[in-house]
Design an enzyme around this catalytic site. Structure first.
Site, PDB file in Angstrom:
ATOM      1  N   ASP A  61       9.297   2.297  -0.081  1.00 17.91           N
ATOM      2  CA  ASP A  61       8.282   2.992   0.705  1.00 17.91           C
ATOM      3  C   ASP A  61       8.459   2.567   2.153  1.00 17.91           C
ATOM      4  O   ASP A  61       8.028   1.485   2.552  1.00 17.91           O
ATOM      5  CB  ASP A  61       6.887   2.634   0.179  1.00 17.91           C
ATOM      6  CG  ASP A  61       5.776   3.329   0.960  1.00 17.91           C
ATOM      7  OD1 ASP A  61       6.067   3.944   2.000  1.00 17.91           O
ATOM      8  OD2 ASP A  61       4.614   3.240   0.533  1.00 17.91           O
ATOM      9  N   LYS A  94       4.804   9.280   9.084  1.00 21.65           N
ATOM     10  CA  LYS A  94       4.464   8.849  10.425  1.00 21.65           C
ATOM     11  C   LYS A  94       5.477   9.267  11.485  1.00 21.65           C
ATOM     12  O   LYS A  94       5.339  10.310  12.112  1.00 21.65           O
ATOM     13  CB  LYS A  94       4.213   7.335  10.441  1.00 21.65           C
ATOM     14  CG  LYS A  94       3.090   6.911   9.477  1.00 21.65           C
ATOM     15  CD  LYS A  94       2.813   5.438   9.535  1.00 21.65           C
ATOM     16  CE  LYS A  94       1.829   4.993   8.476  1.00 21.65           C
ATOM     17  NZ  LYS A  94       0.465   5.495   8.641  1.00 21.65           N
ATOM     18  N   TYR A 100       0.844  -1.189   0.000  1.00 23.76           N
ATOM     19  CA  TYR A 100       0.000   0.000   0.000  1.00 23.76           C
ATOM     20  C   TYR A 100       0.880   1.238   0.000  1.00 23.76           C
ATOM     21  O   TYR A 100       1.776   1.374   0.837  1.00 23.76           O
ATOM     22  CB  TYR A 100      -0.903   0.004   1.237  1.00 23.76           C
ATOM     23  CG  TYR A 100      -1.813   1.211   1.319  1.00 23.76           C
ATOM     24  CD1 TYR A 100      -2.892   1.340   0.451  1.00 23.76           C
ATOM     25  CD2 TYR A 100      -1.593   2.202   2.260  1.00 23.76           C
ATOM     26  CE1 TYR A 100      -3.733   2.450   0.513  1.00 23.76           C
ATOM     27  CE2 TYR A 100      -2.431   3.310   2.341  1.00 23.76           C
ATOM     28  CZ  TYR A 100      -3.498   3.428   1.463  1.00 23.76           C
ATOM     29  OH  TYR A 100      -4.322   4.525   1.533  1.00 23.76           O
TER      30      TYR A 100
END
Length: 430
Positions: A239, A267, A144
């Site tokens: 990623d 994050k 994702y």
């Protein structure tokens, strides 16, 4: 469970918010029931609107690696807020955090701040396309990379070189430039490259996927991808929105000793504030405006509050490397405890672990890719999820998500979680 306040809020929210939530997984659709509305969190605990507290293994999907409301991060945010919330102009802290990121992640020579992981991955693909002059890229099934159109693609039946959109609003034209391969499958990568020779700009991958559950790379998979991309002039993008600064100071690329051309982050580098970043080799990053022709901008990019929080977080991690050994020990204790609970009931389910990321798959199949992950019994996971809530532990409300641990978890907390796992498995398997 009696969660009247949360139930009332969810009912009210659906009048003005699509589905009653601002991100789909929060709606509990895959596990059933009513989502909890959270009002506060401290350390290893979150407290819902019905004043029930839970030990939790979400930690805002990763960034609360030190636990919620860590004093150093709160102090940094409070200090920044006093100087206003946003300037839309450069600040010195942007330089400080950029220099720190570059020192902690050797593959990153220059870095650009954005506001989310989605912005970071979209921008990285644009840079790779601009730099190479190629249009197509390879995406790994089950990884994702945010909700950009190019990433919301799943393989259609018999599809080899063309993806099929799995979200309305994603055009077939976009899908044609997204090539798909299973995780841990080098042969498929080679096939795609042979069929699209000199047309592929980038290969983007979560080096350790956390969005099909936690799946680990096998057989030097990541090193082989590096070799292939170097040979073919393809930009290798890691990623590390989930794994960056969580698995090690240098992320998964440090753990597996593989150097990507570009890295996307999020994050943790905001200490819990909205933030993302993409970085890599200077020659690539110098293609980004205003240094180069690839345009990307954002009024709130590098905003002073997020930079202050992120700088406090990264300084703490950089100055306290024992955080990682401590988290790894906690992860091992939890994974061993889950495995012992499975062994006690002679259950064949699979536990995966890397550092402070853990997952329990309700399948007897080894999970090496998204197809393997989809063999899991999601109905059983839903029952397990609610049993864990009843036993005071809040897990990610989806089988296809990693569990994230924080340093705030004590040995006693871990014993409580393992006891909850035992009790919950007894409920599910009764």
């Amino acid at each position: 469970m009696n969660n009247k306040r949360s139930a009332d809020l969810f009912s009210k929210a659906q009048n003005t918010i699509p589905g009653g939530v601002n991100s789909p997984v929060r709606a509990f659709k895959s596990v059933g029931g009513t989502p909890l509305f959270i009002k506060s969190a401290k350390g290893a605990y979150i407290t819902d609107e019905d004043n029930k507290s839970y030990l939790e293994l979400i930690n805002s999907w990763g960034p609360m690696i030190l636990g919620h409301a860590h004093p150093a991060i709160l102090e940094a945010v409070q200090g920044a807020v006093n100087n206003s919330l946003s300037f839309g102009a450069p600040t010195s802290k942007e330089i400080d955090i950029a220099e720190l990121i570059c020192s902690m992640v050797p593959s990153i020579e220059k870095v650009r701040m954005v506001n989310s992981g989605t912005e970071a991955t979209m921008s990285a693909i644009r840079v790779a396309r601009g730099y190479t002059g190629r249009d197509k890229f390879i995406k790994i099934e089950g990884c994702y990379h945010g909700h950009g159109d190019s990433f919301l693609i799943a393989a259609g039946s018999g599809a080899v070189t063309m993806g099929v959109p799995n979200s309305p609003g994603v055009t077939e034209g976009t899908a044609k430039d997204t090539l798909l391969a299973p995780y841990n499958d080098v042969d498929k990568i080679e096939q795609l490259i042979a069929e699209n020779k000199n047309e592929i700009a980038a290969l983007i991958i979560e080096p350790v996927p956390g969005n099909m559950g936690l799946v680990l790379p096998t057989n030097d998979y990541l090193k082989k991808l590096r070799e292939i991309c170097t040979r073919e002039g393809i930009i290798l993008i890691f990623d590390e929105v989930m794994t960056g600064f969580r698995l090690a100071k240098g992320g998964a690329q440090e753990v597996f000793d593989v150097t990507p051309d570009m890295t996307t982050l999020g994050k943790i580098i905001g200490g819990g504030m909205p933030v993302g970043a993409y970085g890599g080799k200077a020659e690539l990053m110098d293609y980004v405006a205003p240094a180069g022709p690839v345009y990307q901008a954002g009024t709130l990019s590098g905003n002073p509050v997020a930079m202050a929080a992120g700088l406090a977080m990264l300084n703490h991690l950089n100055d306290n490397p024992a955080v990682y050994s401590d988290l790894a020990a906690k992860g091992k204790k939890l994974a061993d405890g889950i495995q012992a609970a499975l062994d006690r009931k002679n259950l064949p389910y699979k536990v995966t672990l890397l550092g402070s990321m853990v997952c329990l798959f309700f399948t007897d199949k080894e999970v090496n890719n998204f197809a393997d992950a989809q063999t899991t019994d999601t109905e059983k996971f839903g029952k397990f999820f609610h049993a864990m809530l009843e036993n005071g532990v809040y897990l990610p409300p989806s089988q296809y998500e990693s569990w994230f641990m924080s340093q705030a978890l004590t040995d006693e907390n871990l014993d409580e979680i393992i006891a909850a796992v035992n009790a919950s498995l007894d409920t599910v398997e009764a």
